[in-house]
Scaffold this motif. Structure first.
Motif, PDB file in Angstrom:
ATOM      1  N   MET B   1       0.858  -1.201   0.000  1.00 17.16           N
ATOM      2  CA  MET B   1       0.000   0.000   0.000  1.00 17.16           C
ATOM      3  C   MET B   1       0.888   1.243   0.000  1.00 17.16           C
ATOM      4  O   MET B   1       1.870   1.332   0.732  1.00 17.16           O
ATOM      5  CB  MET B   1      -0.900  -0.026   1.238  1.00 17.16           C
ATOM      6  CG  MET B   1      -1.627   1.251   1.534  1.00 17.16           C
ATOM      7  SD  MET B   1      -3.134   1.575   0.610  1.00 17.16           S
ATOM      8  CE  MET B   1      -4.313   0.525   1.428  1.00 17.16           C
ATOM      9  N   ILE B   3       1.200   5.292   0.742  1.00 16.94           N
ATOM     10  CA  ILE B   3       0.551   6.202   1.698  1.00 16.94           C
ATOM     11  C   ILE B   3      -0.432   7.136   0.980  1.00 16.94           C
ATOM     12  O   ILE B   3      -1.448   7.543   1.545  1.00 16.94           O
ATOM     13  CB  ILE B   3       1.603   6.996   2.519  1.00 16.94           C
ATOM     14  CG1 ILE B   3       0.948   7.719   3.699  1.00 16.94           C
ATOM     15  CG2 ILE B   3       2.362   7.984   1.658  1.00 16.94           C
ATOM     16  CD1 ILE B   3       0.417   6.834   4.773  1.00 16.94           C
ATOM     17  N   LYS B   4      -0.124   7.464  -0.273  1.00 16.19           N
ATOM     18  CA  LYS B   4      -1.047   8.347  -1.010  1.00 16.19           C
ATOM     19  C   LYS B   4      -2.384   7.638  -1.270  1.00 16.19           C
ATOM     20  O   LYS B   4      -3.435   8.272  -1.247  1.00 16.19           O
ATOM     21  CB  LYS B   4      -0.417   8.795  -2.327  1.00 16.19           C
ATOM     22  CG  LYS B   4       0.572   9.928  -2.132  1.00 16.19           C
ATOM     23  CD  LYS B   4       1.125  10.415  -3.439  1.00 16.19           C
ATOM     24  CE  LYS B   4       2.086  11.563  -3.203  1.00 16.19           C
ATOM     25  NZ  LYS B   4       3.005  11.789  -4.301  1.00 16.19           N
ATOM     26  N   LYS B   6      -3.619   5.430   0.733  1.00 18.45           N
ATOM     27  CA  LYS B   6      -4.287   5.419   2.032  1.00 18.45           C
ATOM     28  C   LYS B   6      -4.896   6.790   2.351  1.00 18.45           C
ATOM     29  O   LYS B   6      -5.948   6.898   2.984  1.00 18.45           O
ATOM     30  CB  LYS B   6      -3.290   5.015   3.125  1.00 18.45           C
ATOM     31  CG  LYS B   6      -3.934   4.288   4.270  1.00 18.45           C
ATOM     32  CD  LYS B   6      -2.942   3.509   5.075  1.00 18.45           C
ATOM     33  CE  LYS B   6      -3.660   2.665   6.111  1.00 18.45           C
ATOM     34  NZ  LYS B   6      -2.774   1.833   6.899  1.00 18.45           N
ATOM     35  N   LEU B   7      -4.224   7.829   1.890  1.00 21.29           N
ATOM     36  CA  LEU B   7      -4.707   9.196   2.131  1.00 21.29           C
ATOM     37  C   LEU B   7      -6.030   9.463   1.419  1.00 21.29           C
ATOM     38  O   LEU B   7      -6.767  10.378   1.802  1.00 21.29           O
ATOM     39  CB  LEU B   7      -3.634  10.199   1.679  1.00 21.29           C
ATOM     40  CG  LEU B   7      -3.867  11.672   1.997  1.00 21.29           C
ATOM     41  CD1 LEU B   7      -3.983  11.905   3.503  1.00 21.29           C
ATOM     42  CD2 LEU B   7      -2.734  12.522   1.433  1.00 21.29           C
ATOM     43  N   VAL B 241      -2.698  13.496  10.658  1.00 24.21           N
ATOM     44  CA  VAL B 241      -3.228  12.643   9.597  1.00 24.21           C
ATOM     45  C   VAL B 241      -2.555  11.268   9.680  1.00 24.21           C
ATOM     46  O   VAL B 241      -3.207  10.235   9.489  1.00 24.21           O
ATOM     47  CB  VAL B 241      -3.042  13.300   8.214  1.00 24.21           C
ATOM     48  CG1 VAL B 241      -3.446  12.340   7.107  1.00 24.21           C
ATOM     49  CG2 VAL B 241      -3.875  14.572   8.133  1.00 24.21           C
ATOM     50  N   GLY B 242      -1.281  11.248  10.014  1.00 23.88           N
ATOM     51  CA  GLY B 242      -0.585   9.973  10.203  1.00 23.88           C
ATOM     52  C   GLY B 242      -1.214   9.141  11.300  1.00 23.88           C
ATOM     53  O   GLY B 242      -1.373   7.931  11.176  1.00 23.88           O
ATOM     54  N   LEU B 245      -4.557   7.666  10.074  1.00 23.00           N
ATOM     55  CA  LEU B 245      -4.358   6.636   9.048  1.00 23.00           C
ATOM     56  C   LEU B 245      -3.732   5.380   9.648  1.00 23.00           C
ATOM     57  O   LEU B 245      -4.026   4.263   9.224  1.00 23.00           O
ATOM     58  CB  LEU B 245      -3.462   7.165   7.918  1.00 23.00           C
ATOM     59  CG  LEU B 245      -4.052   8.262   7.028  1.00 23.00           C
ATOM     60  CD1 LEU B 245      -3.032   8.701   5.977  1.00 23.00           C
ATOM     61  CD2 LEU B 245      -5.332   7.804   6.353  1.00 23.00           C
ATOM     62  N   GLY B 246      -2.867   5.564  10.629  1.00 18.95           N
ATOM     63  CA  GLY B 246      -2.142   4.424  11.188  1.00 18.95           C
ATOM     64  C   GLY B 246      -2.884   3.695  12.287  1.00 18.95           C
ATOM     65  O   GLY B 246      -2.525   2.568  12.633  1.00 18.95           O
TER      66      GLY B 246
END
Lengths: 266, 272
Positions: B1, B3-4, B6-7, B241-242, B245-246
């Motif tokens: 995956m 990160i973009k 996931k964003l 945001v991290g 998402l995490g």
């Protein structure tokens, strides 16, 4: 290659960590196609004999069968008897470098005066000399938890730019991973040294890079080829650092791979 | 995956950041449009749709009414500069009780502000806050309190009256009809404050702040439930945001936090 230069296994005495085993770090890594993680055992910061933690990591590595390749670092405490013998042994056993924890082991990265003020002793320097002889890098993490939330039993100290300058100025052949240190604070003498040498590396853990002005300051201080991806897992959410390299305007692919340059044969 | 990829979760869902600051140029009289525009650019990249901002006055000396009125006018400049995306919260110093109450009323009724932001002028459970809390109950607006349980000596000295979860819980029990938000639970000794407010249903919290310790989000959802957690960054967008998402929490919980579902009515009601 995608390398995370700032990970740990083990326990933190002040709060419960999750994802603090090789098997669990592998889960985090695979989610984002991280191929390599530079890892040490946190327990070595707190054991009187840090080398016990290195053997623990060695045992964990023997039983690990995941996909991510771990690059183990041996925690070395130069104030402890036989540290050099133990450090050499760890490299023989497959460790790829050393980690210093001066704040937790009670010494300075600079030469220290003891009984003879004309002959300071540079204990960290002794480890650097050994690293130079063996051709391995040294990692030094500036701090682990944010200072505002540290336990009263933890140390309030973090490493400063002067500390790093004292360590790296003399040993120009030893690659240094200066993790957990804000690249925004790496100006002045430290920045000069870093630009003159190509083997000093920083990571993204404590540096916000989404603000364009901050990002420009980072680039002023540290050449892009010396900025590495680092997550400080398992303390932190990895995604924050992934965002920092993905949206900062820095060269993402380079940052993912830069850490490998600290190690031979990677 | 990637990160973009996931964003995309943020771009695909409504996101309201409830704890932001558009700064003044330093004197609390003029909006710093450069900082504001930079922030909006970052919010766009991250998929943050709406932001709620305030300008607390962090002067060492006392903050007189003309200063907090001026600061709120700066916040209103931000609201006007980014219409439909930025909402204001009023800051007032509780030491000037009648002026503070009058200013809150002006900000809500005339400027369309959606809440009150309080700073580290007093502990949240200090009786000095009574007139402000009672006015907020009357206006039905939330009270966002700068909060953290500091462990380090420099901050204990710099912010000796910084509110933590225990102060929030005391105030919430005294005013069960008020809506409190314990700001940036993630900073300093976060588990201490989460434990303190867990049993207070009228205390919400926001996840803003530069600290992104794993597993603070999972812990907050377990202790409070997602519907008592608001998204926000406190000008630390990558950290926050991290974190969301995490976090190993359900997508439904993430949507609840990002949208600030429990607080939607405050935004719907008061847009000017």
């Amino acid at each position: 290659m995608f390398i995370d230069i700032n990970t740990y296994v083990g326990h933190w005495p002040f709060r419960k960590l999750s994802f603090n085993t090789l098997k669990e770090l592998d889960i985090l890594a695979r989610e984002y196609d991280i191929t390599h993680m530079v890892v040490a055992n946190l327990n070595g910061l707190f054991y009187k004999d840090a080398n016990e933690a290195n053997y623990e990591l060695l045992e964990e590595l023997k039983s690990y069968n995941g996909k991510t390749e771990f690059i183990p670092l041996a925690i070395v405490n130069p104030t402890y008897p036989a540290w050099e013998r133990n450090a050499r042994k760890m490299i023989e056993l497959g460790f790829c470098g050393f980690e210093l924890a001066p704040i937790y082991h009670g010494y300075s990265l600079a030469p220290e005066m003891f009984f003879d003020m004309y002959n300071p002793i540079h204990r960290a320097g002794k480890v650097m000399e050994l690293a130079e002889e063996l051709g391995v890098p040294v990692r030094v993490c500036a701090g682990f938890e944010n200072f505002r939330g540290r336990s009263d039993l933890d140390t309030p100290k973090s490493l400063s730019a002067d500390d790093y300058v004292a360590l790296i100025s003399k040993y120009e052949n030893v690659p240094v991973l200066a993790t957990g240190f804000s690249m925004l604070a790496a100006g002045g003498k430290l920045s000069e040294l870093v630009k003159a040498r190509k083997n000093i590396f920083f990571d993204t853990t404590t540096t916000a890079t989404l603000d364009p002005k901050l990002c420009a300051r980072v680039k002023d201080n540290i050449p892009e080829e010396q900025i590495c991806f680092g997550s400080l897992s398992p303390f932190n959410y990895m995604e924050t650092n992934l965002l920092r390299i993905s949206l900062s305007g820095l060269d993402e692919e380079s940052i993912k791979a830069n850490g490998a340059r600290a190690f031979k044969n990677l | 995956m990637n990160i973009k990829e996931k964003l995309k979760f943020l771009h695909d869902n409504p996101v309201v950041a409830w704890h932001e600051h558009f700064w003044s140029t330093g004197d609390f009289t003029t909006l710093n449009t450069v900082q504001g525009d930079d922030m909006m650019q970052v919010f766009d990249a991250l998929g943050i749709d709406k932001v709620v901002t305030s300008l607390p006055v962090n002067k060492i000396k006392r903050c007189d009414p003309e200063v907090f009125v001026s600061a709120n006018n700066v916040t209103y400049e931000a609201v006007k500069r980014y219409p439909g995306r930025v909402y204001g919260m009023a800051y007032a110093h509780p030491g000037y009780a009648s002026a503070a109450v009058a200013e809150i009323e002006r900000c809500v009724k005339e400027l369309g502000f959606v809440g009150v932001k309080l700073y580290y002028d007093y502990f949240m459970d200090d009786p000095v806050y009574a007139p402000i809390i009672e006015k907020c109950i009357e206006l039905d607006i939330p009270i966002l309190q700068h909060s953290m349980h500091f462990m380090d000596a420099p901050n204990k000295i710099r912010q000796p009256l910084a509110t933590d979860g225990v102060h929030m819980a005391n105030a919430a029990k005294r005013y069960p009809e008020a809506t409190f938000v314990m700001g940036h639970f993630t900073i300093a000794e976060w588990k201490y404050s989460l434990n303190a407010i867990a049993d207070c249903p009228n205390v919400y919290t926001d996840m803003s702040g530069s600290v992104y310790d794993r597993p603070q989000m999972e812990m907050a959802v377990e202790m409070l439930g997602a519907d008592r957690i608001l998204f926000g960054t406190d000008n630390s967008p990558s950290s926050c945001v991290g974190k969301i998402l995490g976090a190993r929490i359900s997508d439904e919980d993430k949507k609840t936090i990002l949208s600030g579902r429990a607080f939607s009515r405050f935004l719907e009601r008061t847009v000017k």
